[in-house]
Design a protein around this motif. Structure first.
Motif, PDB file in Angstrom:
ATOM      1  N   GLY A 115       0.802  -1.216   0.000  1.00  0.00           N
ATOM      2  CA  GLY A 115       0.000   0.000   0.000  1.00  0.00           C
ATOM      3  C   GLY A 115       0.834   1.264   0.000  1.00  0.00           C
ATOM      4  N   THR A 116       2.095   1.163   0.466  1.00  0.00           N
ATOM      5  CA  THR A 116       2.958   2.345   0.528  1.00  0.00           C
ATOM      6  C   THR A 116       4.079   2.264  -0.494  1.00  0.00           C
ATOM      7  OG1 THR A 116       4.303   1.264   2.230  1.00  0.00           O
ATOM      8  CG2 THR A 116       2.494   2.650   2.981  1.00  0.00           C
ATOM      9  N   SER A 117       3.913   1.455  -1.532  1.00  0.00           N
ATOM     10  CA  SER A 117       4.995   1.252  -2.499  1.00  0.00           C
ATOM     11  C   SER A 117       5.358   2.544  -3.225  1.00  0.00           C
ATOM     12  CB  SER A 117       4.590   0.174  -3.513  1.00  0.00           C
ATOM     13  OG  SER A 117       3.407   0.546  -4.182  1.00  0.00           O
ATOM     14  N   ARG A 118       4.368   3.390  -3.509  1.00  0.00           N
ATOM     15  CA  ARG A 118       4.680   4.628  -4.211  1.00  0.00           C
ATOM     16  C   ARG A 118       5.487   5.566  -3.331  1.00  0.00           C
ATOM     17  NH1 ARG A 118       2.362   4.829  -8.966  1.00  0.00           N
ATOM     18  NH2 ARG A 118       0.551   3.507  -9.393  1.00  0.00           N
ATOM     19  N   THR A 119       5.187   5.595  -2.054  1.00  0.00           N
ATOM     20  CA  THR A 119       5.990   6.406  -1.136  1.00  0.00           C
ATOM     21  C   THR A 119       7.417   5.892  -1.079  1.00  0.00           C
ATOM     22  OG1 THR A 119       4.034   6.864   0.202  1.00  0.00           O
ATOM     23  CG2 THR A 119       6.174   7.229   1.234  1.00  0.00           C
ATOM     24  N   ALA A 120       7.572   4.559  -1.037  1.00  0.00           N
ATOM     25  CA  ALA A 120       8.902   3.964  -1.019  1.00  0.00           C
ATOM     26  C   ALA A 120       9.648   4.283  -2.311  1.00  0.00           C
ATOM     27  CB  ALA A 120       8.797   2.450  -0.836  1.00  0.00           C
ATOM     28  N   SER A 121       8.927   4.289  -3.436  1.00  0.00           N
ATOM     29  CA  SER A 121       9.546   4.614  -4.710  1.00  0.00           C
ATOM     30  C   SER A 121      10.088   6.036  -4.708  1.00  0.00           C
ATOM     31  CB  SER A 121       8.523   4.443  -5.839  1.00  0.00           C
ATOM     32  OG  SER A 121       9.036   4.911  -7.063  1.00  0.00           O
ATOM     33  N   ALA A 122       9.309   6.974  -4.191  1.00  0.00           N
ATOM     34  CA  ALA A 122       9.763   8.364  -4.123  1.00  0.00           C
ATOM     35  C   ALA A 122      10.969   8.495  -3.204  1.00  0.00           C
ATOM     36  CB  ALA A 122       8.621   9.253  -3.641  1.00  0.00           C
ATOM     37  N   ALA A 123      10.939   7.781  -2.076  1.00  0.00           N
ATOM     38  CA  ALA A 123      12.076   7.824  -1.146  1.00  0.00           C
ATOM     39  C   ALA A 123      13.316   7.257  -1.798  1.00  0.00           C
ATOM     40  CB  ALA A 123      11.729   7.047   0.124  1.00  0.00           C
ATOM     41  N   SER A 124      13.162   6.183  -2.581  1.00  0.00           N
ATOM     42  CA  SER A 124      14.296   5.587  -3.274  1.00  0.00           C
ATOM     43  C   SER A 124      14.895   6.563  -4.270  1.00  0.00           C
ATOM     44  CB  SER A 124      13.849   4.302  -3.989  1.00  0.00           C
ATOM     45  OG  SER A 124      14.904   3.747  -4.739  1.00  0.00           O
ATOM     46  N   ALA A 125      14.057   7.296  -4.977  1.00  0.00           N
ATOM     47  CA  ALA A 125      14.540   8.281  -5.946  1.00  0.00           C
ATOM     48  C   ALA A 125      15.319   9.386  -5.244  1.00  0.00           C
ATOM     49  CB  ALA A 125      13.364   8.871  -6.723  1.00  0.00           C
ATOM     50  N   ARG A 126      14.821   9.847  -4.101  1.00  0.00           N
ATOM     51  CA  ARG A 126      15.529  10.896  -3.359  1.00  0.00           C
ATOM     52  C   ARG A 126      16.869  10.389  -2.843  1.00  0.00           C
ATOM     53  NH1 ARG A 126      10.263  11.803  -1.335  1.00  0.00           N
ATOM     54  NH2 ARG A 126      10.766  10.619   0.557  1.00  0.00           N
ATOM     55  N   THR A 127      16.881   9.169  -2.329  1.00  0.00           N
ATOM     56  CA  THR A 127      18.122   8.602  -1.818  1.00  0.00           C
ATOM     57  C   THR A 127      19.153   8.452  -2.925  1.00  0.00           C
ATOM     58  OG1 THR A 127      16.913   7.389  -0.116  1.00  0.00           O
ATOM     59  CG2 THR A 127      19.144   6.640  -0.590  1.00  0.00           C
ATOM     60  N   LEU A 128      18.717   7.981  -4.090  1.00  0.00           N
ATOM     61  CA  LEU A 128      19.632   7.837  -5.215  1.00  0.00           C
ATOM     62  C   LEU A 128      20.176   9.189  -5.641  1.00  0.00           C
ATOM     63  CD1 LEU A 128      20.945   6.058  -7.379  1.00  0.00           C
ATOM     64  CD2 LEU A 128      18.918   6.456  -8.797  1.00  0.00           C
ATOM     65  N   ARG A 129      19.315  10.212  -5.655  1.00  0.00           N
ATOM     66  CA  ARG A 129      19.759  11.543  -6.050  1.00  0.00           C
ATOM     67  C   ARG A 129      20.840  12.045  -5.086  1.00  0.00           C
ATOM     68  NH1 ARG A 129      15.070  13.186  -7.171  1.00  0.00           N
ATOM     69  NH2 ARG A 129      14.573  14.061  -5.135  1.00  0.00           N
ATOM     70  N   ARG A 130      20.643  11.833  -3.782  1.00  0.00           N
ATOM     71  CA  ARG A 130      21.652  12.244  -2.800  1.00  0.00           C
ATOM     72  C   ARG A 130      22.947  11.461  -2.991  1.00  0.00           C
ATOM     73  NH1 ARG A 130      17.158  12.231   0.821  1.00  0.00           N
ATOM     74  NH2 ARG A 130      17.780  10.172   1.569  1.00  0.00           N
ATOM     75  N   THR A 131      22.815  10.169  -3.274  1.00  0.00           N
ATOM     76  CA  THR A 131      24.000   9.343  -3.489  1.00  0.00           C
ATOM     77  C   THR A 131      24.800   9.835  -4.689  1.00  0.00           C
ATOM     78  OG1 THR A 131      22.939   7.389  -2.533  1.00  0.00           O
ATOM     79  CG2 THR A 131      24.813   7.001  -3.987  1.00  0.00           C
ATOM     80  N   VAL A 132      24.095  10.103  -5.792  1.00  0.00           N
ATOM     81  CA  VAL A 132      24.763  10.581  -6.999  1.00  0.00           C
ATOM     82  C   VAL A 132      25.439  11.919  -6.745  1.00  0.00           C
ATOM     83  CG1 VAL A 132      24.370  11.428  -9.352  1.00  0.00           C
ATOM     84  CG2 VAL A 132      23.302   9.294  -8.588  1.00  0.00           C
ATOM     85  N   ASP A 133      24.747  12.850  -6.076  1.00  0.00           N
ATOM     86  CA  ASP A 133      25.329  14.165  -5.801  1.00  0.00           C
ATOM     87  C   ASP A 133      26.595  14.045  -4.954  1.00  0.00           C
ATOM     88  OD1 ASP A 133      23.319  15.352  -7.222  1.00  0.00           O
ATOM     89  OD2 ASP A 133      22.125  15.913  -5.471  1.00  0.00           O
ATOM     90  N   ARG A 134      26.533  13.183  -3.935  1.00  0.00           N
ATOM     91  CA  ARG A 134      27.706  13.015  -3.070  1.00  0.00           C
ATOM     92  C   ARG A 134      28.869  12.398  -3.839  1.00  0.00           C
ATOM     93  NH1 ARG A 134      29.499   8.785  -0.389  1.00  0.00           N
ATOM     94  NH2 ARG A 134      27.565   7.603  -0.545  1.00  0.00           N
ATOM     95  N   CYS A 135      28.581  11.395  -4.653  1.00  0.00           N
ATOM     96  CA  CYS A 135      29.641  10.739  -5.419  1.00  0.00           C
ATOM     97  C   CYS A 135      30.258  11.686  -6.438  1.00  0.00           C
ATOM     98  CB  CYS A 135      29.091   9.494  -6.114  1.00  0.00           C
ATOM     99  SG  CYS A 135      28.669   8.127  -5.014  1.00  0.00           S
ATOM    100  N   ARG A 136      29.439  12.525  -7.051  1.00  0.00           N
ATOM    101  CA  ARG A 136      29.964  13.493  -8.019  1.00  0.00           C
ATOM    102  C   ARG A 136      30.883  14.498  -7.318  1.00  0.00           C
ATOM    103  NH1 ARG A 136      25.750  15.722 -12.392  1.00  0.00           N
ATOM    104  NH2 ARG A 136      27.737  16.433 -13.224  1.00  0.00           N
TER     105      ARG A 136
END
Length: 270
Positions: A115-136
């Motif tokens: 039931g909360t899969s879409r919320t988890a999807s959005a959280a995953s996208a934010r986490t990936l964005r932070r990971t990419v920014d930090r790695c760059r």
């Protein structure tokens, strides 16, 4: 004699059924005991991670924040930002591990997760964005420049396992670029999402190792070798090619674990 033989056979059948029931009960009891021992071990590990690791990482974040406020140099502040973001990322993943170790999956919890899969999807996208920014930023501090293109966002069907695998792969990939890439030439990373999987692609120049030794094993001499095994066990695909001066990689990670991969995993556990 005939009746006695019938009684003997009936008694044999009853005894056989009883013995079978005892064996099954014993097996079920042993499996339940093993499950309880495993759960207790997981709880103890989760407790130690919470009491020590998360507290230490929180202390690191606070100390870096304090240092950053007292450093006038912008370049040093950027490096401290990288240290802080790395610690925050490690803290988040440690907490996720703790939640996983403490979780006891039930049908109700599974339904709630769906039931909360879409919320988890959005959280995953934010986490990936932070990971990419930090790695760059980390690569930029090393003098490397490049492009990272992200198309789409994780599908709602992406499981936590697939998202975690994706995050770890991206971090390891950037680390691999930093260790083996040519710092004088730009790198390229592309991340995209389809309805069925997440795709990571990269191409980058490999620096000359010197003394006549080429660095053509850049993708195999690091933690990427372990991630290749994890991706393939998850039912994904891993395609890479490496020449003397260039390395390319394309990885596809399914949103969910395919039935065949799931069956193979259970076969290995058995």
């Amino acid at each position: 004699m005939g009746n006695g033989g019938s009684y003997s056979f009936a008694a044999f059948v009853v005894a056989f059924i009883c013995i079978g029931g005892i064996i099954k009960t014993t097996g079920d009891t042993r499996a339940e005991r093993q499950k309880n021992l495993s759960m207790e071990s997981n709880r103890q590990i989760a407790g130690r991670l919470h009491d020590y690791t998360t507290n230490d990482l929180t202390d690191i974040v606070m100390l870096v924040e304090h240092m950053r406020r007292n450093v006038p140099d912008e370049a040093t502040r950027r490096q401290l930002d990288t240290v802080r973001d790395t610690a925050v990322d490690a803290l988040q993943h440690t907490r996720q591990v703790i939640r996983t170790l403490r979780a006891e999956e039930t049908p109700a919890e599974t339904s709630s997760a769906e039931g909360t899969s879409r919320t988890a999807s959005a959280a995953s996208a934010r986490t990936l964005r932070r990971t990419v920014d930090r790695c760059r930023r980390t690569l930029a501090d090393m003098g490397m420049d490049g492009d990272v293109l992200v198309f789409g966002r994780p599908d709602a069907s992406m499981t936590a396992e697939a998202a975690s695998l994706m995050q770890g792969l991206v971090r390891e990939l950037f680390g691999n670029i930093g260790r083996h890439g040519d710092h004088a030439r730009p790198y390229m990373v592309m991340i995209s999402y389809t309805g069925e999987c997440a795709v990571v692609e990269t191409t980058n120049a490999i620096r000359d190792a010197g003394d006549g030794e080429s660095d053509t094993t850049a993708g195999l001499r690091s933690g990427l070798a372990q991630y290749r095994l994890l991706v393939e066990r998850h039912g994904g695909t891993w395609r890479e090619s490496c020449t003397r001066r260039r390395w390319t990689l394309r990885v596809e990670i399914p949103n969910t674990l395919p039935d065949a991969a799931r069956d193979a995993r259970w076969d290995r556990r058995g």
